[in-house]
Design a protein around this motif. Structure first.
Motif, PDB file in Angstrom:
ATOM      1  N   ARG A  13       5.039   5.861  60.253  1.00 28.03           N
ATOM      2  CA  ARG A  13       6.039   4.786  60.370  1.00 28.03           C
ATOM      3  C   ARG A  13       7.074   5.213  61.410  1.00 28.03           C
ATOM      4  N   LEU A  14       7.142   4.485  62.537  1.00 28.13           N
ATOM      5  CA  LEU A  14       8.090   4.795  63.595  1.00 28.13           C
ATOM      6  C   LEU A  14       9.484   4.353  63.171  1.00 28.13           C
ATOM      7  N   LEU A  15      10.437   5.265  63.250  1.00 30.53           N
ATOM      8  CA  LEU A  15      11.830   4.960  62.936  1.00 30.53           C
ATOM      9  C   LEU A  15      12.709   5.349  64.107  1.00 30.53           C
ATOM     10  N   ARG A  16      13.599   4.444  64.481  1.00 35.38           N
ATOM     11  CA  ARG A  16      14.546   4.689  65.576  1.00 35.38           C
ATOM     12  C   ARG A  16      15.860   5.165  64.961  1.00 35.38           C
ATOM     13  N   LEU A  17      16.240   6.395  65.290  1.00 37.73           N
ATOM     14  CA  LEU A  17      17.452   7.005  64.735  1.00 37.73           C
ATOM     15  C   LEU A  17      18.481   7.215  65.844  1.00 37.73           C
ATOM     16  N   GLY A  18      19.691   6.732  65.602  1.00 41.68           N
ATOM     17  CA  GLY A  18      20.768   6.933  66.553  1.00 41.68           C
ATOM     18  C   GLY A  18      21.561   8.188  66.246  1.00 41.68           C
ATOM     19  N   PHE A  19      22.125   8.789  67.296  1.00 43.06           N
ATOM     20  CA  PHE A  19      22.968   9.966  67.092  1.00 43.06           C
ATOM     21  C   PHE A  19      24.013  10.028  68.196  1.00 43.06           C
ATOM     22  N   MET A  20      25.111  10.686  67.890  1.00 39.17           N
ATOM     23  CA  MET A  20      26.136  10.996  68.884  1.00 39.17           C
ATOM     24  C   MET A  20      25.974  12.448  69.328  1.00 39.17           C
ATOM     25  N   PRO A  21      26.352  12.783  70.570  1.00 42.72           N
ATOM     26  CA  PRO A  21      26.185  14.152  71.078  1.00 42.72           C
ATOM     27  C   PRO A  21      27.206  15.104  70.462  1.00 42.72           C
ATOM     28  N   LEU A  22      26.928  15.508  69.251  1.00 47.05           N
ATOM     29  CA  LEU A  22      27.781  16.399  68.470  1.00 47.05           C
ATOM     30  C   LEU A  22      26.919  17.459  67.814  1.00 47.05           C
ATOM     31  N   ILE A  23      27.531  18.583  67.483  1.00 44.79           N
ATOM     32  CA  ILE A  23      26.799  19.668  66.832  1.00 44.79           C
ATOM     33  C   ILE A  23      26.118  19.183  65.557  1.00 44.79           C
ATOM     34  N   ASP A  24      26.788  18.305  64.814  1.00 47.04           N
ATOM     35  CA  ASP A  24      26.241  17.916  63.512  1.00 47.04           C
ATOM     36  C   ASP A  24      25.151  16.853  63.573  1.00 47.04           C
ATOM     37  N   CYS A  25      24.662  16.540  64.785  1.00 47.59           N
ATOM     38  CA  CYS A  25      23.418  15.761  64.866  1.00 47.59           C
ATOM     39  C   CYS A  25      22.214  16.688  64.728  1.00 47.59           C
ATOM     40  N   ALA A  26      22.459  17.974  64.548  1.00 49.21           N
ATOM     41  CA  ALA A  26      21.389  18.980  64.504  1.00 49.21           C
ATOM     42  C   ALA A  26      20.275  18.664  63.507  1.00 49.21           C
ATOM     43  N   PRO A  27      20.568  18.143  62.294  1.00 48.30           N
ATOM     44  CA  PRO A  27      19.454  17.855  61.379  1.00 48.30           C
ATOM     45  C   PRO A  27      18.456  16.845  61.941  1.00 48.30           C
ATOM     46  N   LEU A  28      18.934  15.836  62.664  1.00 43.30           N
ATOM     47  CA  LEU A  28      18.019  14.858  63.244  1.00 43.30           C
ATOM     48  C   LEU A  28      17.144  15.507  64.311  1.00 43.30           C
ATOM     49  N   GLY A  41       5.000  11.168  56.679  1.00 47.68           N
ATOM     50  CA  GLY A  41       4.457   9.884  57.116  1.00 47.68           C
ATOM     51  C   GLY A  41       5.343   9.127  58.077  1.00 47.68           C
ATOM     52  N   LEU A  42       6.214   9.831  58.787  1.00 50.15           N
ATOM     53  CA  LEU A  42       7.168   9.204  59.690  1.00 50.15           C
ATOM     54  C   LEU A  42       7.012   9.720  61.115  1.00 50.15           C
ATOM     55  N   GLN A  43       7.519   8.948  62.056  1.00 48.09           N
ATOM     56  CA  GLN A  43       7.670   9.409  63.434  1.00 48.09           C
ATOM     57  C   GLN A  43       9.085   9.044  63.865  1.00 48.09           C
ATOM     58  N   LEU A  44       9.926  10.056  64.043  1.00 47.55           N
ATOM     59  CA  LEU A  44      11.324   9.815  64.384  1.00 47.55           C
ATOM     60  C   LEU A  44      11.495   9.736  65.895  1.00 47.55           C
ATOM     61  N   LEU A  59      23.045  -0.338  64.613  1.00 45.91           N
ATOM     62  CA  LEU A  59      22.561  -0.229  63.238  1.00 45.91           C
ATOM     63  C   LEU A  59      22.551  -1.610  62.584  1.00 45.91           C
ATOM     64  N   LEU A  60      23.616  -2.368  62.805  1.00 42.88           N
ATOM     65  CA  LEU A  60      23.727  -3.676  62.161  1.00 42.88           C
ATOM     66  C   LEU A  60      22.768  -4.699  62.746  1.00 42.88           C
ATOM     67  N   THR A  61      22.478  -4.605  64.041  1.00 44.13           N
ATOM     68  CA  THR A  61      21.554  -5.565  64.648  1.00 44.13           C
ATOM     69  C   THR A  61      20.093  -5.209  64.432  1.00 44.13           C
ATOM     70  N   GLY A  62      19.811  -4.011  63.930  1.00 46.16           N
ATOM     71  CA  GLY A  62      18.437  -3.590  63.710  1.00 46.16           C
ATOM     72  C   GLY A  62      17.825  -2.863  64.877  1.00 46.16           C
ATOM     73  N   GLU A  63      18.604  -2.662  65.950  1.00 44.87           N
ATOM     74  CA  GLU A  63      18.097  -1.888  67.078  1.00 44.87           C
ATOM     75  C   GLU A  63      17.855  -0.437  66.674  1.00 44.87           C
TER      76      GLU A  63
END
Length: 378
Positions: A13-28, A41-44, A59-63
């Motif tokens: 399942r392809l999922l589009r994940l947004g992030f900001m350029p910060l140290i704490d985006c590390a888990p993504l 079963g995912l593809q990030l 996030l709100l528009t579903g992009e």
């Protein structure tokens, strides 16, 4: 693991994940680079964003299907503060600590010389201009709380502006700002460029505070519950990996890449390993699962500050607060994901903290807590 796809297409399942350029985006980043997504079963697919407003809007528009987000942003959107109201969910907390407040050299030196913050600001002979990253976000809340603890009203004594974190150090250098609150590495960047100094870390304001979360729309979590659980489990494994000895050097190399943060590896690594002057409040991603549980008391604290600053009216009862936070935090879904990857969960959904002003927060009577502060909106 095989997940049901809403479009009927086979494969991850392809999922589009947004992030900001910060140290704490590390888990993504770690989840994608280690391919932890595939076992669930995912593809990030990671998408860097220019601002927290962009994260919210996409996030709100579903992009975006989910996003690395400020805890306070989620609750602000949920209550429709300063913009559109929408139902969101928090899947897990991604980290604790790891933010900082920076002041210009003259202000920082005044504090070091023993002046109070009020005295240092008075020497400017104008309202100080301080930046944060989103009106209801964590950086605004840490900045406002710290200012008020120093006897400075954030609503009357300063001019607060919103700015994307990568722009802040340069704005300080140009004299457009007198200080700012941001996540690392952008607080450290002021010291790297020698344009300002970190005067307090967020972990000194609230030791082990909640910071970024993984957020999604409520309808996404409701319509694809298996996907939401799988995504939570994936990020839990990434957070656990980040807290294991020796792994942060690899994470630093990934984060330093131009399409993630784009700063030198040494600077990223220093932020990943940094703690305050007392050796506490290190940026943490897991700690045996203690970091990741979406405590109801954490959400209620943000609502208490929204009320404190006049953004949440008295028309909504405390039971409304508790119900809404429980719906946003979705602890049952989190527990299911945690069990699937053998992560312990706490026995209680509230926790006790003591903030920098010595006031205890334990999740109870949040409206009375908000109304008891000497410096507030009214």
């Amino acid at each position: 693991m095989t997940l049901h796809h809403p479009d009927g297409i086979a494969g991850p399942r392809l999922l589009r994940l947004g992030f900001m350029p910060l140290i704490d985006c590390a888990p993504l980043v770690a989840a994608a680079r280690l391919q932890l997504d595939r076992k669930h079963g995912l593809q990030l697919q990671l998408h860097r964003q220019a601002s927290w407003a962009a994260v919210r809007d996409k996030l709100l528009t579903g992009e975006l299907d989910a996003a690395h987000a400020l805890s306070g942003l989620v609750h602000g959107v949920q209550w429709g503060i300063g913009g559109v109201q929408a139902d969101l969910s928090i899947l897990l907390t991604l980290n604790r600590n790891g933010q900082g407040i920076v002041l210009s050299h003259p202000l920082a030196q005044a504090l070091s010389a023993g002046q109070s913050l009020l005295e240092a600001f008075a020497d400017l002979r104008r309202s100080p201009v301080l930046a944060q990253t989103f009106p209801t976000g964590t950086h605004a809340m840490w900045l406002y709380y710290w200012l008020a603890a120093q006897g400075v009203s954030p609503l009357r004594a300063i001019r607060s502006v919103v700015m994307p974190p990568p722009q802040m150090a340069d704005a300080l250098a140009r004299g457009e700002l007198d200080g700012y609150c941001a996540g690392e590495p952008w607080a450290q960047q002021a010291e790297t460029l020698q344009v300002g100094r970190r005067v307090v870390t967020s972990g000194e304001i609230w030791p082990d505070h909640p910071e970024k979360v993984l957020a999604c729309r409520r309808d996404f979590a409701a319509l694809e519950p298996e996907t939401a659980v799988a995504l939570t489990a994936t990020l839990l494994e990434a957070c656990r990996w980040l807290d294991e000895p020796g792994n942060r050097s690899q994470a630093a190399a990934w984060l330093a890449e131009p399409d993630i943060i784009g700063l030198p590896v040494a600077q990223i690594a220093a932020c990943l390993s940094a703690s305050d002057a007392f050796g506490r409040h290190r940026l943490s991603f897991h700690e045996g699962g203690a970091v990741n549980f979406p405590y109801l008391s954490d959400g209620l604290w943000f609502l208490s500050q929204f009320r404190r600053w006049g953004w949440l009216t008295q028309e909504r009862t405390e039971s409304d607060w508790v119900r809404q936070v429980a719906e946003v935090h979705g602890t049952a879904r989190y527990r299911e994901a945690a069990a699937s990857v053998l992560v312990q969960v706490p026995a209680a959904e509230i926790r006790r903290s003591v903030l920098c002003d010595g006031i205890v927060w334990d999740g109870h009577a949040p409206q009375a807590y908000a109304d008891a502060f000497a410096i507030r909106a009214h």
